[in-house]
Design an enzyme around this catalytic site. Structure first.
Site, PDB file in Angstrom:
ATOM      1  N   HIS A 115      11.760  -1.918   8.848  1.00 46.17           N
ATOM      2  CA  HIS A 115      11.907  -3.355   8.590  1.00 46.17           C
ATOM      3  C   HIS A 115      11.311  -3.793   7.250  1.00 46.17           C
ATOM      4  O   HIS A 115      11.661  -4.842   6.734  1.00 46.17           O
ATOM      5  CB  HIS A 115      11.277  -4.172   9.733  1.00 46.17           C
ATOM      6  CG  HIS A 115       9.788  -3.989   9.865  1.00 46.17           C
ATOM      7  ND1 HIS A 115       9.216  -3.003  10.659  1.00 46.17           N
ATOM      8  CD2 HIS A 115       8.745  -4.639   9.302  1.00 46.17           C
ATOM      9  CE1 HIS A 115       7.896  -3.078  10.576  1.00 46.17           C
ATOM     10  NE2 HIS A 115       7.579  -4.062   9.762  1.00 46.17           N
ATOM     11  N   HIS A 179      -2.796  -9.638   6.388  1.00 49.29           N
ATOM     12  CA  HIS A 179      -2.389  -9.568   7.801  1.00 49.29           C
ATOM     13  C   HIS A 179      -2.888  -8.257   8.390  1.00 49.29           C
ATOM     14  O   HIS A 179      -3.115  -7.296   7.665  1.00 49.29           O
ATOM     15  CB  HIS A 179      -0.889  -9.738   7.994  1.00 49.29           C
ATOM     16  CG  HIS A 179      -0.036  -8.628   7.433  1.00 49.29           C
ATOM     17  ND1 HIS A 179      -0.031  -8.283   6.105  1.00 49.29           N
ATOM     18  CD2 HIS A 179       0.838  -7.793   8.026  1.00 49.29           C
ATOM     19  CE1 HIS A 179       0.825  -7.288   5.917  1.00 49.29           C
ATOM     20  NE2 HIS A 179       1.360  -6.959   7.063  1.00 49.29           N
TER      21      HIS A 179
HETATM   22  O1  LIG Z   1       6.040  -2.955  13.559  1.00 44.20           O
HETATM   23  C1  LIG Z   1       4.886  -2.920  13.140  1.00 44.20           C
HETATM   24  O2  LIG Z   1       4.172  -1.945  13.334  1.00 44.20           O
HETATM   25  C2  LIG Z   1       4.298  -4.066  12.327  1.00 44.20           C
HETATM   26  C3  LIG Z   1       5.220  -5.237  12.211  1.00 44.20           C
HETATM   27  C4  LIG Z   1       4.656  -6.314  11.290  1.00 44.20           C
HETATM   28  C5  LIG Z   1       4.178  -7.510  11.817  1.00 44.20           C
HETATM   29  C6  LIG Z   1       3.655  -8.487  10.976  1.00 44.20           C
HETATM   30  C7  LIG Z   1       3.627  -8.317   9.596  1.00 44.20           C
HETATM   31  C8  LIG Z   1       4.101  -7.119   9.046  1.00 44.20           C
HETATM   32  O3  LIG Z   1       4.072  -6.868   7.706  1.00 44.20           O
HETATM   33  C9  LIG Z   1       4.633  -6.129   9.912  1.00 44.20           C
HETATM   34  O4  LIG Z   1       5.124  -5.005   9.344  1.00 44.20           O
HETATM   35 FE   LIG Z   2       4.631  -4.763   7.250  1.00 47.51          FE
END
Ligand SMILES: O=C(O)CCc1cccc(O)c1O
Ligand SMILES: [Fe+2]
Length: 316
Positions: A115, A179
């Site tokens: 993603h 984050h």
């Molecule tokens: O699927 C994951 O392990 C993390 C997903 C994910 C959530 C919030 C901010 C992010 O940048 C992110 O990548």
């Molecule tokens: Fe991420």
């Protein structure tokens, strides 16, 4: 060679956790406005710097950086498994140019782009396969991480390559800012989790869902103010980073340490490497001017959410 840059945070939780206020409208509206910019610009090539989250890259062989010569979406967070439209000959030329510049670059004929790559393509380009793209993985999750000064060097050399290309290029950087999603850390996880971190490619649907649900739960607990759910977002650090990028003050990153990023920005803050590479690439094409489009600290989505665009000064 025309060039344009967009850097944006990603958070796949966007499509799983609705917000009950104006924040979501603001964030989606800003992405839509930037997507309109992309449509109008009509890039002939996207160069996309992004991290991975143990969906496509594992500790069985962890490169600091990797140019995708052929790649498909990794199948995480509902972004599918489409094959990316990579101009293979151009991507290979990029690899050769990086090697000629003394970078020992890794490349892949079967990269999985998670993603980190697919969300910005989907939000900014309308679809993962809409435009020709060269995906460049920048490790922002698996410690030890590549030093920020090497990320600057990578970005600079990619920019030098792009500066002599004929295509209308869009550079995208994807990730961060502060984050702290619950990504397991090698050395601090039970053996079965370490085994996953070493070789967890192509998980079962159930395993994938369980993992994603854990991320969603963490956001809920963070938003509920539960102590220890995740490191708090850090809007102050985020704003100082944004200022640094907007002011093209990239030298700041030459000495920025992992420890500093972790302390200020959490585990996920390490993803700013993708922004560093993207801005260094643009800077290598000449002086730029940047515009900040949005900043929101969003606990539910575990993200310091920001978007910045930039163009060469002369073209402004
Ligand atoms: O699927 C994951 O392990 C993390 C997903 C994910 C959530 C919030 C901010 C992010 O940048 C992110 O990548
Ligand atoms: Fe991420």
């Amino acid at each position: 060679m025309p060039v344009k840059l967009i850097c944006a945070s990603h958070t796949p939780m966007m499509d799983f956790v609705p917000l009950d206020d104006t924040i979501e409208t603001d964030v989606r509206g800003t992405f839509a406005a930037l997507a309109e910019q992309v449509r109008a610009y009509d890039p002939e090539l996207i160069v996309l710097f992004a991290p991975d989250h143990f969906n496509g890259f594992f500790y069985d062989l962890m490169p600091p950086f990797c140019v995708g010569l052929r790649a498909a979406a990794a199948g995480d967070w509902g972004f599918g498994t489409s094959t990316l439209d990579i101009p293979e000959a151009t991507a290979l030329e990029l690899v050769r140019a990086l090697q000629a510049a003394d970078l020992d670059i890794t490349y892949s004929y079967r990269m999985q782009a998670d993603h980190g790559f697919t969300q910005p393509l989907s939000l900014l380009a309308g679809d993962v396969t809409r435009y020709p793209v060269i995906p460049i993985f920048v490790n922002g999750a698996a410690r030890p991480l590549p030093p920020c000064r090497r990320v600057l060097k990578l970005g600079e050399e990619v920019g030098r390559f792009l500066a002599q290309r004929p295509e209308r290029v869009l550079i995208i950087g994807s990730g961060g800012l502060s984050h702290d999603p619950p990504t397991p850390q090698f050395g601090e996880a039970p053996p079965e989790v370490e085994e996953f971190l070493i070789s967890g490619r192509n998980p079962s649907e159930e395993a994938r869902d369980r993992r994603q649900q854990k991320v969603i739960d963490t956001g809920r607990r963070l938003a509920a103010g539960e102590k220890g759910a995740a490191r708090l977002l850090n809007p102050e650090w985020d704003r100082s980073l944004l200022e640094t990028f907007v002011n093209a003050d990239l030298e700041r990153f030459r000495t920025m340490s992992d420890a500093e990023i972790l302390a200020e920005g959490g585990r996920g803050g390490q993803e700013i490497r993708a922004w560093i590479a993207a801005f260094a690439a643009l800077r290598a094409c000449g002086a730029y001017q940047a515009q900040m489009h949005c900043y929101r600290a969003i606990d539910e989505w575990i993200v310091g959410m920001a978007m910045v665009s930039a163009e060469p000064l002369a073209a402004a």
